[in-house]
Design a protein around this motif. Sequence first.
Motif, PDB file in Angstrom:
ATOM      1  N   SER A 142       0.862  -1.183   0.000  1.00 13.98           N
ATOM      2  CA  SER A 142       0.000   0.000   0.000  1.00 13.98           C
ATOM      3  C   SER A 142       0.905   1.240   0.000  1.00 13.98           C
ATOM      4  N   ALA A 144       1.047   3.542   2.270  1.00 21.99           N
ATOM      5  CA  ALA A 144       1.632   3.701   3.614  1.00 21.99           C
ATOM      6  C   ALA A 144       2.792   2.719   3.813  1.00 21.99           C
ATOM      7  N   GLU A 145       2.633   1.482   3.359  1.00 20.48           N
ATOM      8  CA  GLU A 145       3.710   0.491   3.506  1.00 20.48           C
ATOM      9  C   GLU A 145       4.926   0.883   2.662  1.00 20.48           C
ATOM     10  N   ALA A 147       5.753   3.890   1.809  1.00 20.47           N
ATOM     11  CA  ALA A 147       6.359   5.063   2.465  1.00 20.47           C
ATOM     12  C   ALA A 147       7.248   4.622   3.622  1.00 20.47           C
ATOM     13  N   ASP A 148       6.777   3.659   4.421  1.00 19.44           N
ATOM     14  CA  ASP A 148       7.592   3.145   5.534  1.00 19.44           C
ATOM     15  C   ASP A 148       8.852   2.456   5.015  1.00 19.44           C
ATOM     16  N   ALA A 154       3.989   9.592   2.745  1.00 18.94           N
ATOM     17  CA  ALA A 154       3.012   8.963   1.850  1.00 18.94           C
ATOM     18  C   ALA A 154       2.678   9.870   0.664  1.00 18.94           C
ATOM     19  N   LYS A 158       2.908   9.055  -3.409  1.00 18.11           N
ATOM     20  CA  LYS A 158       1.830   9.283  -4.376  1.00 18.11           C
ATOM     21  C   LYS A 158       2.301  10.133  -5.553  1.00 18.11           C
TER      22      LYS A 158
END
Length: 192
Positions: A142, A144-145, A147-148, A154, A158
């Motif tokens: 995803s 968020a994942e 980005a981590d 995030a 995008k």
Amino acid sequence: MAGPLRPRARRGGAEEALIRTLYEEHGNALLSYATRITGDRATAEDVVQETFIRAWRHADAMVNGKGSVRGWLLTVARNIVIDRARAKASRPREVSGSPAAPPAVRDHADSVVDSMTVLAALDQLKPEHRDVLHELYYREQSVAEAADTLGIPAGTVKSRSHYALRALREVFAQEIRPRRPRRPAGAEEVVA
């Protein structure tokens, strides 16, 4: 002297007349018997034909007066059906293929070419754009994942994915667009 390559001498007309007579007398009964034991009219016709070919080859057995001619023909027909069933059972099952049906194993050449095209296009991207696409599409993470994993916000994931996909579209558009040969600088087109 008849060698293996010489044609057989033609059989006499008496044998042909005998087979015609046998067919007229026993053909219908033999066909019905063969149809009953095979369950298929076309196969039964083949069995009857083979039976009369064997009767022609063994015409002396038909005229020697020993036993019933119909019994001999029915026995030969039954043996032909049994031989065919045994032969069919000993072979691998045949698969009927229709031109409309797709092949059992698809050719993977198109997917290889597509993969090579995508990899070549990815090589033309900036490393940060390539990394974002790798996380989002290859590793199926995803936003968020991703980005981590990448250590960026995030929103940056995008925006990088947006610009990376736009750059890929441009690369693919250039691949599809017909390429014109370049003229050397200063060359003019000559019209005749």
